[in-house]
Design a protein around this motif. Structure first.
Motif, short mmCIF file in Angstrom:
data_model
loop_
_atom_site.label_atom_id
_atom_site.label_comp_id
_atom_site.label_asym_id
_atom_site.label_seq_id
_atom_site.Cartn_x
_atom_site.Cartn_y
_atom_site.Cartn_z
N ALA A 108 0.73 -1.16 0.12
CA ALA A 108 0.15 -0.06 0.16
C ALA A 108 0.75 1.18 0.00
CB ALA A 108 -0.93 0.04 1.22
N ASN A 109 0.35 2.15 -0.73
CA ASN A 109 0.93 3.53 -0.60
C ASN A 109 -0.11 4.78 -0.15
OD1 ASN A 109 3.61 3.33 -1.74
ND2 ASN A 109 2.67 2.40 -3.46
N THR A 110 0.19 5.57 0.45
CA THR A 110 -0.85 6.80 0.90
C THR A 110 0.13 8.15 0.57
OG1 THR A 110 -0.22 6.42 3.03
CG2 THR A 110 -2.25 5.42 2.37
N ALA A 111 -0.13 8.98 -0.06
CA ALA A 111 0.45 10.38 -0.16
C ALA A 111 0.03 11.24 1.02
CB ALA A 111 0.02 10.89 -1.48
N PHE A 150 2.47 -1.72 7.24
CA PHE A 150 1.16 -0.92 7.97
C PHE A 150 1.41 0.45 8.32
CE2 PHE A 150 1.14 -5.62 8.76
CZ PHE A 150 0.30 -5.90 8.00
N GLY A 151 2.23 1.21 7.86
CA GLY A 151 2.53 2.47 8.25
C GLY A 151 2.98 2.77 9.67
N ASN A 152 2.97 4.02 9.95
CA ASN A 152 3.81 4.34 11.27
C ASN A 152 2.77 5.47 11.95
OD1 ASN A 152 6.38 3.04 11.78
ND2 ASN A 152 6.90 4.10 9.70
N GLY A 169 -6.05 -2.76 10.71
CA GLY A 169 -6.40 -3.97 10.45
C GLY A 169 -5.36 -4.95 10.09
N ALA A 170 -4.18 -4.31 10.84
CA ALA A 170 -2.88 -5.16 11.00
C ALA A 170 -2.94 -6.35 11.49
CB ALA A 170 -1.67 -4.19 11.23
#
Length: 409
Positions: free
Chosen positions: A297-300, A353-355, A362-363
């Motif tokens: 996954a990517n999120t800007a 899962f990001g930071n 949902g990890a």
């Protein structure tokens, strides 16, 4: 696929504040070499470009390639806002994705009911259902000797688990999968918007019913979320439900596809797993290592004010992409990052899962679904490979994925 999206937004002229030496053509939807290895294709830019560069693709945006900077951006919503997370940004008339496109402190109140609904103790209660679903799918596939792993397993397991979690009919899965695919990987903005509208049309009667007669399912929890003493409005409930549906259906399927693709081509790693399937600690570590190598996954982010970041001048309104998958492939953070080592010391460094505040709620469930796949598949089909003469279809974008993976055993 992605050329049409790029064509909808002509490449902008380099802004005055962007130095010419930091301009690199990088199209998140068309990364050279991704048809062989998506993550290595991204890493080629990490290794050959400035740590932070600007691309004219998809409306023009910055890209941060190093773990230190990716983490700093993910943990700093005051300077790097979530208010628009897609590239190119969705049209301003589109409602925000709740709670993903909200920033702290507002974000926390909306996220809380989702986090509580997916706590480890809740997921533990789902474990038997996840395992049973995986076993049922695999037992149905095993006698065939072949399958398209994505269509026949990777997309099915998460949607069955998700639909049970939100108490929606399993029979609705084919239509929802099609809408999700168009929303995430649609070739034009029109296709994406039509898919979002289709999901909204599907959810509308269900959200209405759960607000009138709530149950104990996840959908009832989120559409009746209490925010500062008041129930969220219907529009917010719809946006929340849509985001949870997309997250529950696509990202786990993508990661499962990447892991199966890796194991099909690496029999030694497959045998290591087969030998220790009942060693829970080993399997947990192996899952983290597979996640590190195969981010999806990517999120800007949107830069909130003019600022200098790591020697680069950013202007308010600039978009910047901190690709999650590059964190775990950075040799400055991970020793020998291209080597998949199931005994790598814990915790395995990655940002799949990001930071920070927006770490994926949902990890826990995603990890449980991956574990069910590994244990139940490898017990029944320990030796498999990519079908000779067939070529897996890989894709990049806001969610990287495997679109087709023909396997034989």
């Amino acid at each position: 696929m992605t050329a049409s999206l790029a064509a909808e937004r002509p490449a902008p002229v380099r802004p005055e504040h962007v130095p010419a030496e930091r301009v690199v053509h990088f199209d998140i939807y068309d990364v050279p070499g991704a048809d062989e290895d998506v993550q290595l294709a991204y890493r080629a830019f990490q290794q050959s470009c400035p740590d932070i560069f600007w691309t004219p693709a998809n409306g023009g945006h910055w890209v941060a390639t190093r773990a230190e900077d990716i983490e700093a951006i993910q943990r700093d919503p005051e300077r790097f806002s979530h208010r628009r997370v897609t590239l190119p940004p969705m049209p301003p008339e589109m409602p925000p994705q709740i709670p993903l496109e909200l920033d702290p402190p507002v974000h926390a109140a909306y996220r809380r009911p989702l986090t509580r609904a997916l706590l480890p103790k809740v997921v533990n209660a789902l474990e038997a259902k996840v395992n049973d679903t995986a076993v049922s799918l695999i037992e149905g596939l095993k006698p065939r000797g072949e399958c398209d792993f994505v269509a026949d397993f990777a997309k099915i397991l998460p949607i069955v688990v998700f639909l049970d979690l939100v108490d929606l009919p399993r029979a609705d899965s084919p239509g929802l999968l099609e809408l999700t695919e168009d929303a995430v990987r649609g070739t034009t903005m029109e296709v994406k918007q039509r898919a979002h509208a289709g999901v909204a049309a599907y959810l509308h009667p269900w959200v209405t019913a759960r607000r009138e007669r709530p149950g104990d399912d996840l959908l009832s929890v989120i559409v009746n979320a209490d925010i500062d003493g008041e129930r969220i409005g219907f529009g917010e409930a719809m946006a929340f439900a849509s985001l949870v549906l997309f997250g529950g259906l696509d990202t786990v399927a993508s990661v499962l596809g990447f892991i199966a693709h890796f194991l099909a081509r690496n029999p030694d790693h497959r045998r290591q797993l087969c030998d220790r399937l009942d060693d829970d600690a080993f399997l947990n570590g192996a899952i983290e290592e597979l996640l590190r190598r195969h981010g999806a996954a990517n999120t800007a982010r949107v830069v909130t004010r003019d600022l200098e970041f790591k020697g680069v001048f950013l202007k308010a309104g600039d978009m910047i992409l901190p690709p999650n998958l590059l964190y775990g492939l950075d040799e400055r953070r991970v020793d020998d990052p291209l080597r998949v080592d199931f005994t790598r010391p814990f915790p395995v460094p990655h940002a799949v899962f990001g930071n920070g505040a927006h770490t994926c709620p949902g990890a826990v469930l995603a990890r449980r679904e991956i574990k069910a796949f590994l244990r139940e598949w490898l017990r029944r089909i320990p030796d498999f490979q990519v079908k000779p003469g067939a070529k897996p279809v890989l894709a990049t974008g806001m969610v990287n994925g495997v679109l087709s993976l023909p396997l034989v055993w």
